[in-house]
Design an enzyme around this catalytic site. Structure first.
Site, PDB file in Angstrom:
ATOM      1  N   HIS A  61     -21.205  73.355  -9.536  1.00 12.12           N
ATOM      2  CA  HIS A  61     -20.993  74.810  -9.528  1.00 12.12           C
ATOM      3  C   HIS A  61     -20.711  75.295  -8.107  1.00 12.12           C
ATOM      4  O   HIS A  61     -21.474  76.083  -7.535  1.00 12.12           O
ATOM      5  CB  HIS A  61     -22.239  75.507 -10.093  1.00 12.12           C
ATOM      6  N   ASP A  66     -18.006  82.302  -8.567  1.00 11.57           N
ATOM      7  CA  ASP A  66     -17.479  82.655  -9.884  1.00 11.57           C
ATOM      8  C   ASP A  66     -16.242  81.805 -10.163  1.00 11.57           C
ATOM      9  O   ASP A  66     -15.587  81.326  -9.235  1.00 11.57           O
ATOM     10  CB  ASP A  66     -17.123  84.137  -9.933  1.00 11.57           C
ATOM     11  N   GLY A  67     -15.944  81.617 -11.444  1.00 11.26           N
ATOM     12  CA  GLY A  67     -14.753  80.868 -11.837  1.00 11.26           C
ATOM     13  C   GLY A  67     -15.007  79.407 -12.143  1.00 11.26           C
ATOM     14  O   GLY A  67     -14.084  78.679 -12.518  1.00 11.26           O
ATOM     15  N   ASN A  68     -16.262  78.949 -12.033  1.00 10.33           N
ATOM     16  CA  ASN A  68     -16.549  77.524 -12.214  1.00 10.33           C
ATOM     17  C   ASN A  68     -16.243  77.023 -13.621  1.00 10.33           C
ATOM     18  O   ASN A  68     -15.728  75.921 -13.794  1.00 10.33           O
ATOM     19  CB  ASN A  68     -18.022  77.248 -11.897  1.00 10.33           C
ATOM     20  N   LEU A  99     -12.463  76.566 -14.194  1.00 10.50           N
ATOM     21  CA  LEU A  99     -11.977  75.441 -13.402  1.00 10.50           C
ATOM     22  C   LEU A  99     -12.484  74.119 -13.962  1.00 10.50           C
ATOM     23  O   LEU A  99     -11.762  73.104 -13.931  1.00 10.50           O
ATOM     24  CB  LEU A  99     -12.415  75.603 -11.945  1.00 10.50           C
ATOM     25  N   HIS A 100     -13.689  74.111 -14.469  1.00  8.74           N
ATOM     26  CA  HIS A 100     -14.240  72.913 -15.118  1.00  8.74           C
ATOM     27  C   HIS A 100     -13.339  72.470 -16.271  1.00  8.74           C
ATOM     28  O   HIS A 100     -13.004  71.290 -16.405  1.00  8.74           O
ATOM     29  CB  HIS A 100     -15.664  73.247 -15.575  1.00  8.74           C
ATOM     30  N   ARG A 101     -12.911  73.423 -17.085  1.00  9.10           N
ATOM     31  CA  ARG A 101     -12.047  73.058 -18.216  1.00  9.10           C
ATOM     32  C   ARG A 101     -10.624  72.749 -17.745  1.00  9.10           C
ATOM     33  O   ARG A 101      -9.941  71.928 -18.359  1.00  9.10           O
ATOM     34  CB  ARG A 101     -12.087  74.172 -19.268  1.00  9.10           C
TER      35      ARG A 101
END
Length: 513
Positions: A339, A343-345, A348-350
């Site tokens: 993480h 914000d936005g994790n 971006l993970h997907r």
């Protein structure tokens, strides 16, 4: 506990670290070592013990072995048992090596300088701690694999002449998740889903495939926002969809991740862009005090750069030797546990899933598997998969709340994010990818074929604009093939009763074709 000191190895127990055994048994391998050296590490998903029966069986996260499997109650005995039967848990091993100190490990090697297990331990000690034991280079013994590739997924690797070990670990000391072989994962890999997808779309006309691909891309982008509880405007969904469509074209590193975060966030007036400069957690705040109530605590901000460098090294190296779905699961879920951003994790993970699949040529050209859409459909299972590590991790993180309602981590936790068991995550992702191939892709192409046939039939029957044909089709889909009273009295009041009956018959015939 001072280096080299330990408690006595446990006898038979019914509970170990709040985990009940199927019956009273003696913890062995990693369980015995965690207990004896009081290692503050996430307990492995599966543990081993010696039961009273003369059969091996598995139940509730324990594998019970027979009395004839009982190892010698020593550091050597339990380490050898762990390597032989339980594979590598790098977080446990590193914590153990730090707790035991160098001499006990060196003594194991001196006692069996040509032994395969002793040389593997020697190599792992020096690899994990980046420190040499006071030992001369191995002069004899056949080369042995660092990872037992019958137990865990490995890469081709390189040779270490000092230890006469082949380093086939799927990563670097900076970041190296492990994935166990399971019947389910082995079957998925053998199925070769990428080839299945290519054979499937080879039968789809080019224009239909292009429209299918466009719909699935938009669907995935929208779903990725919905997973985060967001409902952004259409143009933002389309912009993120364009980014997903370009996945795999650029190497993942810190700069690329920060570029993507800028795109994900959009309006950054109230969000710090770039790597976090303070702690982070996933969870809630107490409604009265504002104190954090974490479900997951992110990596310390001091460790982020090293962890991201480790992820980037994995993407450039080991990820290209592993099965693409295994590599995507390790990279993407490893990222979300770290993480690194405020914000936005999640998005971006997907994105990283798409990145690996596209970079490896797993998806057919121009087609994105709508993984986020499947995850949204299976959101509860997705959260349970995330918790397979977060819940084991949380008790080993010491933290205090900050005045700003954040968390400050008080202990060294970097290794918890470097080394984790990605087996449940890989299995979940394989199931998601399989569903896109077995269900979503055929369903979308079938839908478009039906829609095109419906449009052609209606156009021959009535002069109607495309937008009204589209609305007509949607009304029929939403009302089990019947035009509602509202539709007949408003948008399609101009239809005669006979025309309405004919339209419903056309729709029904196409659905049953």
């Amino acid at each position: 506990m001072e280096p080299g000191q330990r408690k006595p190895f446990s006898g038979a127990v019914s509970v170990f670290h709040e985990r009940w055994l199927p019956e009273a048994a003696v913890p062995v391998g990693y369980a015995a070592l965690i207990g004896a050296f009081e290692l503050a590490v996430p307990v492995p998903i599966n543990l081993a013990a010696i039961g009273p029966r003369h059969k091996v069986y598995q139940e509730d996260g324990w594998k019970l072995y027979t009395p004839r499997h009982q190892p010698e109650p020593s550091l050597t005995g339990h380490l050898t048992f762990a390597l032989r039967y339980e594979g590598l848990d790098l977080a446990v091993l590193k914590a153990l090596f730090q707790a035991a100190g160098p001499e006990p490990v060196a003594d194991i090697v001196r006692a069996a300088p040509t032994g395969s297990y002793s040389r593997r331990l020697w190599f792992l000690y020096e690899w994990l701690l980046d420190a040499q034991l006071d030992l001369p280079d191995a002069a004899q013994g056949s080369y042995v694999l660092a990872v037992d590739s019958d137990l865990q997924w490995a890469v081709d690797g390189t040779t270490s002449q000092r230890h006469r070990v082949k380093n086939n670990l799927p990563g670097t000391p900076a970041w190296c998740p492990m994935i166990f072989h399971t019947p389910t994962l082995d079957a998925f890999v053998d199925r070769n889903l990428g080839d299945e997808a290519r054979r499937l779309i080879a039968e789809v006309p080019a224009d239909l495939l292009a429209r299918t691909a466009a719909f699935l891309l938009l669907k995935d982008s929208r779903s990725s926002f919905q997973i985060e509880g967001e409902d952004p405007p259409q143009d933002r969904i389309q912009r993120w969809g364009q980014v997903i469509g370009e996945a795999g074209r650029r190497t993942v590193d810190g700069a690329e991740l920060e570029r993507l975060q800028h795109i994900v966030i959009g309006d950054a007036r109230f969000v710090h862009l770039g790597l976090r400069t303070e702690g982070g957690f996933v969870g809630e705040h107490d409604r009265l005090s504002g104190a954090p109530i974490p479900d997951h605590i992110s990596a310390r901000h001091e460790d982020l750069q090293g962890l991201i460098n480790g992820l980037a090294a994995f993407d450039r190296g080991a990820a290209r030797q592993l099965d693409p779905v295994l590599a995507a699961a390790a990279l993407a879920f490893g990222f979300v546990y770290i993480h690194p951003f405020e914000d936005g994790n999640g998005r971006l993970h997907r994105y990283l899933i798409h990145h690996v699949l596209a970079e490896r040529g797993f998806n057919p050209p121009g087609l994105v598997f709508p993984v986020s859409a499947v995850i949204l459909d299976r959101i509860d299972e997705y959260r349970r998969v995330l918790e397979t590590y977060s819940r084991r991790l949380l008790p080993h993180i010491r933290w205090r709340p900050t005045d700003g309602g954040n968390v400050e981590v008080l202990n060294d936790t970097a290794d918890f994010y470097r080394y984790f068991d990605a087996t449940p995550h890989a299995q979940f992702l394989f199931e998601c990818v399989a569903r896109t191939i077995d269900v979503d892709l055929p369903a979308e192409t079938a839908f478009l074929k039906t829609y095109d046939a419906f449009k052609a039939e209606i156009s021959r029957m009535i002069d109607m604009p495309d937008r009204l044909i589209d609305l007509l089709f949607r009304f029929l889909r939403q009302n089990d093939g019947k035009l509602s009273k509202r539709a007949r009295e408003k948008e399609f009041a101009a239809l005669t009763d006979i025309e309405a009956i004919q339209i419903e018959a056309i729709y029904a015939a196409l659905q049953s074709a």
